[in-house]
Enzyme design. Structure first.
Site, PDB file in Angstrom:
ATOM      1  N   CYS A   1       0.966  -1.067   0.072  1.00  0.00           N
ATOM      2  CA  CYS A   1      -0.020  -0.016  -0.102  1.00  0.00           C
ATOM      3  C   CYS A   1       0.813   1.257   0.159  1.00  0.00           C
ATOM      4  O   CYS A   1       1.643   1.480  -0.918  1.00  0.00           O
ATOM      5  CB  CYS A   1      -0.936  -0.072   1.208  1.00  0.00           C
TER       6      CYS A   1
ATOM      7  N   HIS B   1      -3.896  -4.543   0.571  1.00  0.00           N
ATOM      8  CA  HIS B   1      -3.445  -4.796   1.653  1.00  0.00           C
ATOM      9  C   HIS B   1      -3.654  -6.502   1.676  1.00  0.00           C
ATOM     10  O   HIS B   1      -4.615  -6.805   2.293  1.00  0.00           O
ATOM     11  CB  HIS B   1      -4.107  -4.275   2.919  1.00  0.00           C
TER      12      HIS B   1
ATOM     13  N   GLU C   1      -2.303  -8.336   3.873  1.00  0.00           N
ATOM     14  CA  GLU C   1      -1.921  -8.606   5.075  1.00  0.00           C
ATOM     15  C   GLU C   1      -3.097  -8.648   6.119  1.00  0.00           C
ATOM     16  O   GLU C   1      -2.953  -8.755   7.301  1.00  0.00           O
ATOM     17  CB  GLU C   1      -0.631  -8.040   5.749  1.00  0.00           C
TER      18      GLU C   1
END
Length: 208
Positions: free
Chosen positions: A43, A133, A135
């Site tokens: 990001c 994202h 994660e």
């Protein structure tokens, strides 16, 4: 200290601009790309990777993009060591106000989307940036909505809808981006072993 890899993640910017204090990070990025050290920018980290190499990052004209958003594969993604397994139309968690609108010279766009030209790119042999994202799941989106939801709502976004969309997509998010994480880890481990750098592994991931 010997580095096996670099992961650039997110932090909060004031005035939506990279401060002068990131100059040492910019230099580290350039050196890592030049030497082939594995790097992953997530990001804002992907934006910094592009910015450090003379790409361009700009404010999104239609306001922030939040929630689970579909991606589109590009031909250059076929065979990519990290993103080859991302399926067509895969969803990714989003929470960003800016886009990379011009890649650095020599960078290759791997994933795109309807409202963001460069969802993922590679530059050099082992540096990747992603404008999403991989994660996070809905708990992180809920945390961001508590902190930044009013600003997102004022700009026309829907933080509550973002939480719901990511929650609904969690089974796919775990599978797709878990596979990406394993591929990224394999790149790091392979390069570290080739350079004679020992990377400690948790017992449950250790090779036989």
């Amino acid at each position: 200290m010997v580095l096996a890899a670099i992961v650039l993640t997110c932090w909060r910017l004031r005035n939506r601009a990279f401060p002068a204090s990131v100059a040492p990070v910019r230099q580290l990025i350039r050196e890592a790309v030049e030497t082939g050290l594995p790097m992953l920018g997530i990001c804002l980290g992907g934006q910094l990777l592009a910015h450090a190499l003379d790409g361009r990052v700009s404010r999104r004209p239609h306001g922030p993009e939040v929630g689970a958003v579909p991606l589109r594969r590009l031909p250059a993604g076929d065979g990519d060591p990290v993103l080859d397994a991302v399926p067509k139309g895969a969803l990714a968690a989003q929470w960003h106000w800016d886009n990379i609108d011009r890649l650095p010279a020599g960078a290759v766009s791997l994933l795109t989307g309807a409202d963001c030209p460069h969802r993922a790119f590679r530059i050099g042999p082992r540096a990747w940036g992603v404008q999403f994202h991989p994660e996070v799941l809905s708990d992180a989106i809920a945390d961001w909505a508590r902190s930044h939801g009013p600003a997102v709502r004022a700009a026309g976004g829907d933080p509550d809808g973002a939480i719901a969309s990511v929650r609904d997509a969690e089974p796919q998010l775990r599978q797709v981006w878990g596979t990406m994480a394993e591929a990224w880890g394999a790149v790091v481990l392979t390069e570290a072993e080739a350079d004679g750098v020992r990377v400690p592994l948790p017992a449950w991931t250790a090779r036989e």
